[in-house]
Design a protein around this motif. Structure first.
Motif, short mmCIF file in Angstrom:
data_model
loop_
_atom_site.label_atom_id
_atom_site.label_comp_id
_atom_site.label_asym_id
_atom_site.label_seq_id
_atom_site.Cartn_x
_atom_site.Cartn_y
_atom_site.Cartn_z
N ILE A 200 7.27 3.92 -7.48
CA ILE A 200 6.40 3.10 -6.62
C ILE A 200 6.73 3.34 -5.14
O ILE A 200 5.83 3.48 -4.31
N PHE A 201 8.01 3.42 -4.81
CA PHE A 201 8.37 3.68 -3.41
C PHE A 201 7.90 5.06 -2.98
O PHE A 201 7.40 5.24 -1.86
N ALA A 202 8.06 6.06 -3.84
CA ALA A 202 7.58 7.41 -3.51
C ALA A 202 6.07 7.42 -3.32
O ALA A 202 5.53 8.06 -2.41
N MET A 203 5.37 6.70 -4.18
CA MET A 203 3.92 6.61 -4.07
C MET A 203 3.52 5.94 -2.76
O MET A 203 2.57 6.37 -2.08
N GLY A 204 4.22 4.88 -2.39
CA GLY A 204 3.90 4.19 -1.14
C GLY A 204 4.13 5.06 0.08
O GLY A 204 3.34 5.03 1.03
N LEU A 205 5.20 5.86 0.07
CA LEU A 205 5.45 6.76 1.20
C LEU A 205 4.38 7.83 1.30
O LEU A 205 3.88 8.14 2.39
N MET A 206 4.02 8.42 0.16
CA MET A 206 3.01 9.47 0.17
C MET A 206 1.64 8.94 0.57
O MET A 206 0.81 9.67 1.12
N ALA A 207 1.40 7.66 0.32
CA ALA A 207 0.09 7.09 0.63
C ALA A 207 -0.20 7.07 2.12
O ALA A 207 -1.36 7.18 2.53
N VAL A 208 0.84 6.96 2.95
CA VAL A 208 0.59 6.78 4.39
C VAL A 208 1.28 7.80 5.27
O VAL A 208 1.09 7.78 6.49
N VAL A 209 2.09 8.69 4.71
CA VAL A 209 2.85 9.62 5.55
C VAL A 209 1.88 10.52 6.33
O VAL A 209 0.94 11.09 5.78
N PRO A 210 2.08 10.65 7.64
CA PRO A 210 1.13 11.44 8.45
C PRO A 210 1.07 12.91 8.06
O PRO A 210 0.05 13.57 8.29
N ALA A 211 2.14 13.46 7.51
CA ALA A 211 2.12 14.87 7.09
C ALA A 211 1.05 15.14 6.05
O ALA A 211 0.52 16.25 5.96
N HIS A 212 0.71 14.13 5.27
CA HIS A 212 -0.37 14.24 4.30
C HIS A 212 -1.69 13.76 4.89
O HIS A 212 -2.76 14.30 4.57
N LEU A 213 -1.63 12.76 5.75
CA LEU A 213 -2.86 12.23 6.36
C LEU A 213 -3.60 13.28 7.18
O LEU A 213 -4.83 13.29 7.23
N MET A 214 -2.85 14.17 7.83
CA MET A 214 -3.50 15.09 8.75
C MET A 214 -4.45 16.04 8.04
O MET A 214 -5.26 16.70 8.70
N ARG A 215 -4.39 16.15 6.71
CA ARG A 215 -5.28 17.03 5.97
C ARG A 215 -6.08 16.28 4.90
O ARG A 215 -6.66 16.92 4.01
N SER A 216 -6.12 14.97 4.97
CA SER A 216 -6.82 14.23 3.91
C SER A 216 -7.57 13.01 4.43
O SER A 216 -7.80 12.07 3.66
N VAL A 217 -7.95 12.99 5.69
CA VAL A 217 -8.72 11.86 6.20
C VAL A 217 -10.18 12.02 5.81
O VAL A 217 -10.66 13.13 5.51
N GLY A 218 -10.90 10.90 5.77
CA GLY A 218 -12.30 10.94 5.40
C GLY A 218 -13.11 11.82 6.34
O GLY A 218 -12.98 11.72 7.56
N GLY A 219 -13.93 12.69 5.78
CA GLY A 219 -14.70 13.64 6.58
C GLY A 219 -14.03 14.96 6.78
O GLY A 219 -14.68 15.94 7.15
N GLY A 220 -12.71 15.05 6.52
CA GLY A 220 -11.98 16.31 6.66
C GLY A 220 -12.11 17.15 5.40
O GLY A 220 -11.16 17.31 4.63
N PHE A 221 -13.30 17.69 5.19
CA PHE A 221 -13.63 18.43 3.97
C PHE A 221 -13.01 19.84 4.06
O PHE A 221 -13.71 20.83 4.20
N ASP A 222 -11.68 19.88 3.97
CA ASP A 222 -10.96 21.14 4.05
C ASP A 222 -10.21 21.40 2.75
O ASP A 222 -9.97 20.48 1.96
N ASN A 223 -9.80 22.66 2.56
CA ASN A 223 -9.20 23.05 1.28
C ASN A 223 -7.94 22.26 0.96
O ASN A 223 -7.69 21.90 -0.19
N GLU A 224 -7.13 21.98 1.99
CA GLU A 224 -5.86 21.29 1.74
C GLU A 224 -6.05 19.88 1.21
O GLU A 224 -5.17 19.36 0.51
N SER A 225 -7.18 19.25 1.52
CA SER A 225 -7.41 17.88 1.06
C SER A 225 -7.46 17.81 -0.47
O SER A 225 -7.09 16.79 -1.06
#
Length: 620
Positions: A200-225
Motif C-alpha cells: 500500500i505504501f509503495a502504491m501510494g508513492l507511485m500514485a503521486v511521484v512526479p517522476a511518473h506524473l511527468m509522462r502520465s498526466v491527462g492529455g499527455g497521449f505519449d508512449n510512456e504513459s
C-alpha cells in the motif's frame, strides 16, 4: 478424583477463552481487510485525480506535439483499420519528404485506444476523449502493479535469506533454501502482514511521484504513459515466477512473455526491460541460485516474448540482430547449457568436481559454436550497430553522431537537483529499502537490487530516464515505510492479533530446554554426539549470540518497552508530517506538468484569469 475434576474444570474454562480469542482474531482480520481495501481504493482514486488536473482546467485537449502525432495515427487506425495502417505513408508530416508511419512507430498505444473506443465507449465518448483519459487510467493501473511488486518481494517465503547467506553458498558451492522465517503473519484470506502494508505504501508513492506524473498526466497521449504500466506488469510477473515454495510459479513466466510483447508494442524502452531481466537471470547463476524453476521461468519468458516481439513491424528481427539485445539471448543459450548439465548430473549422479568438469566442457563447446557462427554471419552485415540512443548512455550526449539525439535536452546527464525534483523524499527512503532487501533476500526480491542499480545508472546518464526510477524508487520507498509503520504499530498495540511482543517472547523462551528432553534418550547419548556438540559450540558465534540475547532482554524490559513506544510515536509523527509535505509538493508540481503548451493562461489587469487557445483553434 480431585485431580480429574480440577483438570476437567481447567479445560472447560480454557475453551471459552480460546473461542473468544478466535472470534477476536477474525474480527480484527475483517477490520484490517476493510482498512486495506479502503487504502487501495483511496490510492487508486488519488492516482487518477492528480492526473486529471489538465482535463479539469482546459478540457479534453491533447498536449504537446508528439501526442498530437500519436493521436493522428490513432485516428487513421480507427478509420481505416490495421491493414491499411501498417502500409500508411503520411505525406503530411516531415513535408515534403513524408513518412511511412505504420511501420516506423510502436503501435501498442494506438491499438489500445481504438479497442477502448470500439468496445467500451462506442457512442458515449469521442476518440479524442479516450486518448486524453488513457494516461490517467494507465497511471492508476501502474500504481497498483507497483504495489503488487512490493507485496510479492516482501512475502515471508521471499525474505528468508540475506546477502551473507548467498556469499557463503557461493564459496561452498551449494544452494540452500532455509525454512520460512516467522517474520510475517497471515491475517486473513492468506494476506500477509507487513507485506500488505508495504504494498500500500509503495502504491501510494507511485500514485503521486512526479517522476511518473511527468509522462502520465491527462492529455499527455505519449508512449510512456502506457509503457510504464506494461513494464511494471512484466516485472511483476517475472518476480512472481520466482516465488519460493511455489512449484508451478514458472507459469507466470509465460504471462511475463505476453506482458513483454505489449511492452514491445508500446515503447522503444523495451530494450531496457529485456536486458534487466536478462541481467537478473545471469545474476542468479553467478549467485549460485540456478534451479529448474529459474530455467523454466526465463526460458519460457524469453522464447515467448521474443517470438511475439519480432511480429511488431518496427522491431522486426532486431531482438536477434541488434547488439544491445543479444545479451539476453546469450543468457538464454547459457541457461540451456546449464540445464543440460543439471540433467546429466542427476542422471549419472556426478560429484561436484565432475559437474564442474562437464560445465567447462559444455561451455567451451558452446563458445566455439557461437564464435564460428559469428565469424560466418558478421561479414554479411547481419548484426546491426548499437543505436544512437543507447550509445548516448555511454558517451557524451552531444557526441553520439545523431543530430536529433544530440540536440535534445532530455538526453543530457541527470543532476542531483533533477533527482530531488522528480523523486523528492523517495531519494531518502529508497536507500533504506535497498538495505532492507539485502537482509531479506531471495531469488524474487534480488530483482529489486538489480533493477535499482541499473535504473540509477541509466537515469544518471540521461535525465529523461528518471522515469525508469519511479517504479523501483516507489517500491523500495514503500518497503522502508511499510516496515517502519508495522514496527511502530506493533510496539504500540502488539502483534497483529493484539499479543504483545514481550509476552510472546516470554512464553516461547520460558520453557526450559531440559524439560523437552527425555531422560532415557539423554542417557543414551554416545561419545560421538557429545564430540560433535562440542565442535558445534566452538564454531558458533557465541559473542554475537550473547550480545543479541542481551539486547533482546533489555528491549523487552519495562524500560525498553517505554523507549520503543516513544520512538514509535516520534516515527509516526515524522512519517505523517513528511507524507503531508510530499503530497503537497507533488500536487504543486503536477500543476506545472499539466499545462499544455498549445493553451496558455494569463491574467488581465484586474486580476482575472483568461485562457488563450488560439493555437489549438488553428488546428481545427
Amino acid at each position: 478424583m480431585a485431580s480429574k475434576k480440577s483438570s476437567s474444570s481447567s479445560s472447560s474454562s480454557s475453551a471459552p477463552s480460546s473461542s473468544s480469542n478466535g472470534s477476536s482474531s477474525v474480527m480484527f482480520g475483517l477490520v484490517w481487510l476493510g482498512c486495506v481495501l479502503y487504502a487501495i481504493a483511496f490510492c487508486t482514486y488519488y492516482a487518477w485525480k492528480i492526473r486529471m488536473r489538465a482535463i479539469d482546467d482546459v478540457g479534453s485537449v491533447i498536449h504537446e506535439f508528439d501526442p498530437y502525432f500519436n493521436y493522428r495515427a490513432t485516428e487513421y487506425l480507427y478509420e481505416h483499420g490495421s491493414k491499411k495502417f501498417f502500409t500508411w505513408f503520411d505525406y503530411m508530416v516531415w513535408y515534403p519528404l513524408g513518412r511511412p508511419v505504420g511501420s516506423t512507430i510502436y503501435p501498442g498505444m494506438q491499438f489500445t485506444a481504438v479497442y477502448l473506443k470500439r468496445y467500451l465507449f462506442p457512442e458515449t465518448w469521442t476518440l479524442n476523449d479516450v486518448c486524453c483519459y488513457m494516461p490517467t487510467w494507465f497511471g492508476a493501473f501502474a500504481s497498483m502493479i507497483v504495489g503488487c511488486i512490493a507485496y510479492e518481494a516482501t512475502l515471508a517465503q521471499n525474505t528468508n535469506m540475506h546477502i551473507g547467506t548467498w556469499i557463503i553458498d557461493i564459496v561452498k558451492g551449494r544452494r540452500t533454501n532455509p525454512p520460512v522465517k516467522p517474520t510475517a503473519t497471515n491475517v486473513i484470506g492468506g494476506f500477509q502482514s507487513p507485506s500488505v502494508e508495504i504494498g500500500i505504501f509503495a502504491m501510494g508513492l507511485m500514485a503521486v511521484v512526479p517522476a511518473h506524473l511527468m509522462r502520465s498526466v491527462g492529455g499527455g497521449f505519449d508512449n510512456e504513459s502506457v509503457a510504464v504500466s506494461a513494464m511494471t506488469m512484466t516485472f511483476y510477473l517475472w518476480v512472481r515466477s520466482l516465488r519460493n515454495d511455489a512449484p508451478l510459479s514458472w507459469v507466470f513466466g509465460i504471462l511475463a512473455g505476453f506482458a513483454y510483447f505489449y511492452m514491445v508494442a508500446a515503447w522503444g524502452g523495451y530494450v531496457f526491460v529485456i536486458n534487466i531481466i536478462g541481467v537478473h537471470a545471469a545474476f542468479l547463476v553467478l549467485a549460485g541460485r540456478f534451479s529448474t524453476k529459474c530455467y523454466l521461468s526465463y526460458t519460457l519468458f524469453y522464447a515467448i516474448g521474443t517470438c511475439l516481439a519480432i511480429q511488431v513491424p518496427v522491431v522486426g528481427w532486431a531482438p536477434l540482430k541488434s547488439l544491445e539485445q543479444l545479451g539476453p539471448g546469450l543468457v538464454f543459450l547459457g541457461y540451456q547449457a546449464l540445464q543440460f548439465v543439471e540433467v546429466m548430473k542427476r542422471k549419472h549422479k556426478l560429484s561436484r568436481m565432475q559437474t564442474w568438469k562437464l560445465r567447462i566442457q559444455v561451455g567451451l563447446v558452446g563458445l566455439l559454436i557461437i564464435v564460428a557462427l559469428v565469424m560466418v554471419v558478421a561479414p554479411s552485415g547481419y548484426f546491426g550497430p548499437i543505436s544512437s540512443r543507447v550509445r548516448g548512455l555511454f558517451v557524451k550526449h552531444t557526441k553520439t553522431g545523431n543530430p536529433l539525439v544530440d540536440s535534445v535536452a532530455e538526453h543530457q546527464p541527470a543532476s542531483s537537483k533533477a533527482y530531488y525534483q522528480y523523486l523528492h523524499n523517495i531519494c531518502l527512503l529508497a536507500p533504506l529499502g535497498f538495505l532492507s532487501v539485502m537482509v531479506n533476500l531471495s531469488d524474487a526480491s534480488s530483482f529489486l537490487l538489480v533493477y535499482g542499480t541499473f535504473a540509477y545508472f541509466f537515469s544518471h546518464k540521461m535525465v529523461r530516464l528518471i522515469l525508469l526510477t519511479a517504479p523501483i524508487g516507489s517500491t523500495l520507498g514503500g518497503i522502508a515505510l511499510g516496515r517502519m509503520f508495522v514496527w511502530c504499530m506493533t510496539q504500540l498495540w502488539g502483534g497483529p492479533f493484539g499479543v504483545s511482543v514481550a509476552s510472546t517472547t516470554t512464553r516461547t523462551t520460558a520453557i526450559p530446554t531440559a524439560s523437552l528432553v527425555d531422560p532415557t534418550t539423554k542417557s543414551k547419548k554416545t561419545k560421538k554426539s557429545k564430540r560433535n556438540q562440542v565442535v558445534h559450540e566452538k564454531s558458533s558465534f557465541e559473542g554475537f549470540a550473547k550480545l543479541k540475547e542481551a539486547v533482546d532482554t533489555a528491549s523487552n524490559s519495562s524500560e525498553g518497552i517505554i523507549v520503543k513506544r516513544t520512538v514509535s510515536v516520534i516515527l509516526l509523527i515524522v512519517m505523517y508530517i513528511s507524507a503531508g509535505s510530499f503530497t503537497r509538493y507533488c500536487w504543486s508540481l503536477s500543476q506545472s506538468l499539466s499545462n499544455p503548451t498549445i493553451i496558455q493562461k494569463g491574467r488581465t489587469r484586474d486580476g482575472g484569469m483568461v485562457t488563450i487557445d488560439d493555437y489549438r483553434e488553428a488546428y481545427w
